[in-house]
Design a protein around this motif. Structure first.
Motif, PDB file in Angstrom:
ATOM      1  N   VAL A 110      51.843  53.751  38.583  1.00  0.00           N
ATOM      2  CA  VAL A 110      51.113  52.827  37.721  1.00  0.00           C
ATOM      3  C   VAL A 110      52.136  51.887  37.096  1.00  0.00           C
ATOM      4  N   ILE A 111      51.891  50.575  37.253  1.00  0.00           N
ATOM      5  CA  ILE A 111      52.798  49.574  36.680  1.00  0.00           C
ATOM      6  C   ILE A 111      52.014  48.648  35.751  1.00  0.00           C
ATOM      7  N   PRO A 112      52.710  48.018  34.812  1.00  0.00           N
ATOM      8  CA  PRO A 112      52.056  46.967  34.025  1.00  0.00           C
ATOM      9  C   PRO A 112      51.737  45.788  34.939  1.00  0.00           C
ATOM     10  N   SER A 113      50.740  45.013  34.571  1.00  0.00           N
ATOM     11  CA  SER A 113      50.318  43.864  35.397  1.00  0.00           C
ATOM     12  C   SER A 113      51.255  42.673  35.158  1.00  0.00           C
ATOM     13  N   GLN A 114      52.513  42.878  35.536  1.00  0.00           N
ATOM     14  CA  GLN A 114      53.550  41.863  35.367  1.00  0.00           C
ATOM     15  C   GLN A 114      54.333  41.736  36.665  1.00  0.00           C
ATOM     16  N   THR A 115      54.578  40.495  37.077  1.00  0.00           N
ATOM     17  CA  THR A 115      55.242  40.270  38.361  1.00  0.00           C
ATOM     18  C   THR A 115      56.669  40.802  38.394  1.00  0.00           C
TER      19      THR A 115
ATOM     20  N   TYR B 277      43.678  39.681  36.888  1.00  0.00           N
ATOM     21  CA  TYR B 277      44.040  39.750  35.470  1.00  0.00           C
ATOM     22  C   TYR B 277      44.437  38.390  34.897  1.00  0.00           C
ATOM     23  N   HIS B 278      44.386  37.342  35.704  1.00  0.00           N
ATOM     24  CA  HIS B 278      44.699  35.976  35.251  1.00  0.00           C
ATOM     25  C   HIS B 278      46.067  35.888  34.581  1.00  0.00           C
ATOM     26  N   GLY B 279      47.030  36.686  35.079  1.00  0.00           N
ATOM     27  CA  GLY B 279      48.393  36.643  34.554  1.00  0.00           C
ATOM     28  C   GLY B 279      48.594  37.375  33.241  1.00  0.00           C
ATOM     29  N   GLU B 280      47.575  38.039  32.747  1.00  0.00           N
ATOM     30  CA  GLU B 280      47.703  38.790  31.490  1.00  0.00           C
ATOM     31  C   GLU B 280      48.474  40.083  31.762  1.00  0.00           C
TER      32      GLU B 280
ATOM     33  N   ILE C 190      45.215  50.061  46.041  1.00  0.00           N
ATOM     34  CA  ILE C 190      45.620  49.311  44.857  1.00  0.00           C
ATOM     35  C   ILE C 190      44.397  49.192  43.965  1.00  0.00           C
ATOM     36  N   LEU C 191      44.470  49.808  42.788  1.00  0.00           N
ATOM     37  CA  LEU C 191      43.319  49.905  41.890  1.00  0.00           C
ATOM     38  C   LEU C 191      43.592  49.160  40.590  1.00  0.00           C
ATOM     39  N   HIS C 192      42.544  48.529  40.074  1.00  0.00           N
ATOM     40  CA  HIS C 192      42.676  47.781  38.827  1.00  0.00           C
ATOM     41  C   HIS C 192      41.302  47.621  38.190  1.00  0.00           C
ATOM     42  N   SER C 193      41.293  47.190  36.936  1.00  0.00           N
ATOM     43  CA  SER C 193      40.040  46.969  36.227  1.00  0.00           C
ATOM     44  C   SER C 193      39.810  45.487  35.919  1.00  0.00           C
ATOM     45  N   GLY C 194      40.517  44.622  36.627  1.00  0.00           N
ATOM     46  CA  GLY C 194      40.339  43.176  36.451  1.00  0.00           C
ATOM     47  C   GLY C 194      39.165  42.651  37.256  1.00  0.00           C
ATOM     48  N   GLN C 195      39.123  41.341  37.392  1.00  0.00           N
ATOM     49  CA  GLN C 195      38.063  40.694  38.160  1.00  0.00           C
ATOM     50  C   GLN C 195      38.198  41.102  39.624  1.00  0.00           C
TER      51      GLN C 195
END
Length: 147
Positions: free
Chosen positions: A15-20, A63-66, A86-91
């Motif tokens: 699990v990583i933060p949503s940061q590039t 996540y629109h870069g958030e 790859i799982l996420h709760s964004g759009q």
């Protein structure tokens, strides 16, 4: 025979933060996992690129870069394939929303971005998208079959 064919099915999670800035971790893991599964170096590099594109899409589009969200990767090794979920709760992105660009048209009219889904579909054997309405989570599943 691949290494994965001699092992019991295994599963790992990251699990990583949503940061590039964390993409290097993800792509390194994808490449190493591909090699452990028994894929050659060139194929492992392609899997790594596909995972990079998928996770980048989550960070930038879902996540629109958030950067305060999380992206979860589940790697599953089976006798038949390496699966990267790859799982996420964004759009989310639904399968019926996907339109792959025509590479010839892209060359005629180049623009920044837009090739991620095409690369994912070319480098992986299967690319699936699904949404779980109950949990609010979305998934991109990348599958590379083992020969």
């Amino acid at each position: 025979m691949s290494v994965a064919a001699t092992m019991e099915p295994a599963e790992f999670r990251l699990v990583i933060p949503s940061q590039t800035r964390y993409l290097n971790l993800v792509t390194g893991l994808a490449k190493r996992a591909s090699l452990v599964a028994g894929l050659d170096d060139a194929t492992a590099a392609k899997v790594s690129i596909a995972v990079d594109e998928a996770v980048t899409n989550v960070i930038l589009h879902a996540y629109h870069g958030e950067g305060e969200h999380s992206v979860e990767l589940e790697l599953r090794f089976t006798e038949q394939a390496l699966e990267i979920h790859i799982l996420h709760s964004g759009q989310g992105l639904r399968g019926d929303q996907i339109v792959l660009p025509d590479p010839k048209e892209y060359i005629k009219h180049p623009r920044k971005g837009g090739l991620g889904l095409l690369l994912m579909s070319r480098f992986m054997d299967e690319v699936r998208f699904k949404a779980d309405e109950a949990s609010g989570r979305n998934e991109c599943c990348l599958i590379k079959k083992l020969d």
